[in-house]
Design a protein around this motif. Structure first.
Motif, PDB file in Angstrom:
ATOM      1  N   GLY A  39       6.792   9.872 -42.940  1.00 57.70           N
ATOM      2  CA  GLY A  39       5.952   9.782 -41.761  1.00 57.70           C
ATOM      3  C   GLY A  39       4.514   9.398 -42.043  1.00 57.70           C
ATOM      4  N   LEU A  40       4.142   9.281 -43.317  1.00 51.07           N
ATOM      5  CA  LEU A  40       2.797   8.858 -43.688  1.00 51.07           C
ATOM      6  C   LEU A  40       2.791   7.377 -44.037  1.00 51.07           C
ATOM      7  N   THR A  41       1.774   6.666 -43.569  1.00 51.81           N
ATOM      8  CA  THR A  41       1.636   5.242 -43.853  1.00 51.81           C
ATOM      9  C   THR A  41       0.395   5.029 -44.703  1.00 51.81           C
ATOM     10  N   PHE A  42       0.551   4.281 -45.798  1.00 54.09           N
ATOM     11  CA  PHE A  42      -0.576   4.081 -46.698  1.00 54.09           C
ATOM     12  C   PHE A  42      -0.311   2.864 -47.564  1.00 54.09           C
ATOM     13  N   THR A  43      -1.361   2.385 -48.230  1.00 59.63           N
ATOM     14  CA  THR A  43      -1.186   1.262 -49.152  1.00 59.63           C
ATOM     15  C   THR A  43      -0.707   1.791 -50.501  1.00 59.63           C
ATOM     16  N   ALA A  44       0.011   0.959 -51.224  1.00 61.43           N
ATOM     17  CA  ALA A  44       0.542   1.370 -52.526  1.00 61.43           C
ATOM     18  C   ALA A  44      -0.567   1.645 -53.533  1.00 61.43           C
ATOM     19  N   ALA A  45      -1.799   1.236 -53.237  1.00 60.87           N
ATOM     20  CA  ALA A  45      -2.914   1.521 -54.141  1.00 60.87           C
ATOM     21  C   ALA A  45      -3.146   3.015 -54.305  1.00 60.87           C
ATOM     22  N   VAL A  46      -2.643   3.808 -53.359  1.00 60.16           N
ATOM     23  CA  VAL A  46      -2.792   5.259 -53.444  1.00 60.16           C
ATOM     24  C   VAL A  46      -2.139   5.808 -54.711  1.00 60.16           C
TER      25      VAL A  46
END
Length: 229
Positions: A39-46
């Motif tokens: 349910g979390l959306t983020f860039t792979a840079a995380v």
């Protein structure tokens, strides 16, 4: 022994600065992929970018704000050079037998807007994190290192995430979606900082002993644009 070690110059500063730069360059590539997990959306840079704050914490806590400032600006120049070099490479005509131009641009390409947003967020977030960590260290006389690390990250990563999402995607997607994206990225970065405390706190302690250094930035000029002293 500590005084002799300190007078001989830092041993681990260059390797830490090198790893800091490597994290920034890897993040530039990974940021091109948007991920959705639980349910979390983020860039792979995380995956790697929060490590830049770990290295920033180490630099400020052990070597002092001026060293952090120099490394942050070096990282900024490295990212700017990467973006410039990629732009030139993408603009060069591909060889007739090389069919991957579109894939090259899709995977590594970043619009000027995203590139500028990332650089602005990086500089602001890193300097805020270093400034707050140094000030809190003086305020609490070096005590409460875990709490100081988390507090400075909460602010630095929060501003970093808000600036990158706002400057990079503002006006392109609904505000509610952008807020959720920024909050997801922020939460993940702070969680990584907390999870990493069993590593970062002993690492800082080891470096202080090994280097004979424990910077308190008593007379430091915190102007981020002052590159000397």
């Amino acid at each position: 022994m500590s005084a002799e070690r300190a007078s001989a110059g830092p041993v681990y500063l260059v390797p830490i600065a090198g790893l800091f730069g490597a994290v920034l360059m890897i993040s530039l590539v990974l940021a091109g992929k948007i991920v959705s997990v639980g349910g979390l959306t983020f860039t792979a840079a995380v995956i790697v970018f929060p490590a830049s704050y770990l290295f920033g914490d180490v630099l400020t806590e052990v070597y002092g704000y001026p060293s952090t400032r120099a490394v942050v600006w070096t990282g900024f120049l490295a990212q700017a050079l990467w973006i410039l070099a990629y732009g030139i490479a993408a603009a060069l005509p591909p060889a007739p037998f090389w069919p991957h131009q579109a894939a090259f641009e899709a995977v590594l390409g970043a619009t000027p807007r995203l590139a500028l947003a990332g650089l602005a967020a990086y500089l602001t977030g890193e300097f805020l994190n270093a400034y707050l960590l140094a000030k809190l260290k003086r305020r609490f006389r070096g005590r409460g290192l875990p709490a100081r690390l988390v507090a400075s990250t909460l602010v630095g990563q929060g501003i970093d995430s808000a600036l990158f999402i706002g400057l990079g995607f503002g006006g392109l997607y609904p505000v509610a979606d952008l807020v959720r994206l920024a909050l997801s990225i922020w939460a993940l970065k702070v969680a990584r900082e907390i999870v990493a405390l069993p590593l970062s706190v002993p690492l800082i302690g080891f470096l202080k002993r090994a280097e004979g250094r424990d910077a308190f930035d008593t007379d430091t000029d915190f102007n981020p644009f002052r590159l000397r002293g």
